[in-house]
Design a protein around this motif. Structure first.
Motif, mmCIF file in Angstrom:
data_model
loop_
_atom_site.group_PDB
_atom_site.id
_atom_site.type_symbol
_atom_site.label_atom_id
_atom_site.label_comp_id
_atom_site.label_asym_id
_atom_site.label_seq_id
_atom_site.Cartn_x
_atom_site.Cartn_y
_atom_site.Cartn_z
ATOM 1 N N ASN A 73 0.812 -1.230 0.000
ATOM 2 C CA ASN A 73 0.000 0.000 0.000
ATOM 3 C C ASN A 73 0.842 1.275 0.000
ATOM 4 O OD1 ASN A 73 -2.375 -1.666 0.263
ATOM 5 N ND2 ASN A 73 -1.830 -1.878 2.412
ATOM 6 N N ASP A 98 -5.315 -0.398 0.354
ATOM 7 C CA ASP A 98 -5.598 -0.112 1.763
ATOM 8 C C ASP A 98 -4.769 1.076 2.263
ATOM 9 O OD1 ASP A 98 -6.884 -0.460 4.184
ATOM 10 O OD2 ASP A 98 -6.250 -2.533 4.458
ATOM 11 N N ILE A 99 -5.021 1.467 3.492
ATOM 12 C CA ILE A 99 -4.313 2.559 4.146
ATOM 13 C C ILE A 99 -2.830 2.207 4.284
ATOM 14 C CG2 ILE A 99 -4.072 3.820 6.349
ATOM 15 C CD1 ILE A 99 -6.573 4.699 4.953
ATOM 16 N N TYR A 100 -1.971 3.162 3.995
ATOM 17 C CA TYR A 100 -0.528 3.020 4.176
ATOM 18 C C TYR A 100 -0.221 3.376 5.624
ATOM 19 C CZ TYR A 100 4.475 3.826 3.271
ATOM 20 O OH TYR A 100 5.856 3.795 3.302
ATOM 21 N N GLU A 101 0.245 2.400 6.385
ATOM 22 C CA GLU A 101 0.399 2.529 7.843
ATOM 23 C C GLU A 101 1.171 3.772 8.306
ATOM 24 O OE1 GLU A 101 -0.897 0.992 10.633
ATOM 25 O OE2 GLU A 101 -2.245 0.086 9.183
ATOM 26 N N PRO A 102 2.314 4.130 7.687
ATOM 27 C CA PRO A 102 3.026 5.311 8.201
ATOM 28 C C PRO A 102 2.211 6.600 8.169
ATOM 29 C CG PRO A 102 4.484 4.007 6.823
ATOM 30 C CD PRO A 102 3.103 3.423 6.672
ATOM 31 N N LYS A 104 -1.239 6.595 8.436
ATOM 32 C CA LYS A 104 -2.583 6.190 8.851
ATOM 33 C C LYS A 104 -3.349 7.311 9.565
ATOM 34 C CE LYS A 104 -5.105 2.719 11.437
ATOM 35 N NZ LYS A 104 -5.063 1.468 12.169
ATOM 36 N N ASP A 105 -2.727 7.971 10.538
ATOM 37 C CA ASP A 105 -3.432 9.017 11.288
ATOM 38 C C ASP A 105 -3.954 10.121 10.379
ATOM 39 O OD1 ASP A 105 -2.971 7.668 13.647
ATOM 40 O OD2 ASP A 105 -1.298 8.942 14.271
ATOM 41 N N GLU A 108 -6.718 8.689 7.776
ATOM 42 C CA GLU A 108 -8.013 8.478 8.435
ATOM 43 C C GLU A 108 -8.621 9.796 8.888
ATOM 44 O OE1 GLU A 108 -7.311 5.466 11.411
ATOM 45 O OE2 GLU A 108 -7.474 3.863 9.920
#
Length: 123
Positions: A73, A98-102, A104-105, A108
């Motif tokens: 992602n 999906d959302i790219y974790e780094p 995420k904040d 979202e």
């Protein structure tokens, strides 16, 4: 007809053109990064693409985030800047996957929608 600006790395050019074709066949007006079709500096290409995102005619920003260099992602810095522009100019923002974790904040918090590969979910 809704107008969608596609964002993503030049290394994903073929995937971006594939998504462009799919969306055009569904009746959307689609804008891809100019640097994919003509040679220009990164600075000029970025400014042109930012202008496309900011345009009052643009409804949606779609980031093409796929696995890149083994990172799922993935969203690079330039694509993240384009997503931020979309947020600032009140555009609907989608991620192909999906959302790219780094990020995420922020993603979202900006109500970015992760399509998880389902382009048909664009509204």
């Amino acid at each position: 007809m809704k107008r969608i600006v596609l964002c993503g790395s030049i290394k994903l050019k073929e995937k971006i053109f594939e998504v462009e074709e799919y969306l055009k066949n569904k009746g959307y007006e689609v804008v891809t990064p100019k640097e994919f079709k003509v040679e220009m500096t990164k600075k000029d290409a970025s400014k042109l693409h930012f202008n496309e995102i900011a345009s009052k005619n643009t409804d949606i920003v779609l980031a093409i985030n796929v696995t890149k260099n083994g990172i799922e992602n993935y969203i690079g810095p330039n694509t993240f800047a384009e997503i931020a522009m979309g947020f600032y100019f009140d555009k609907e923002i989608y991620l192909l996957n999906d959302i790219y974790e780094p990020y995420k904040d922020e993603l979202e918090g900006w109500n970015v929608i992760a399509l998880k590969g389902k382009l048909e979910d664009i509204k």
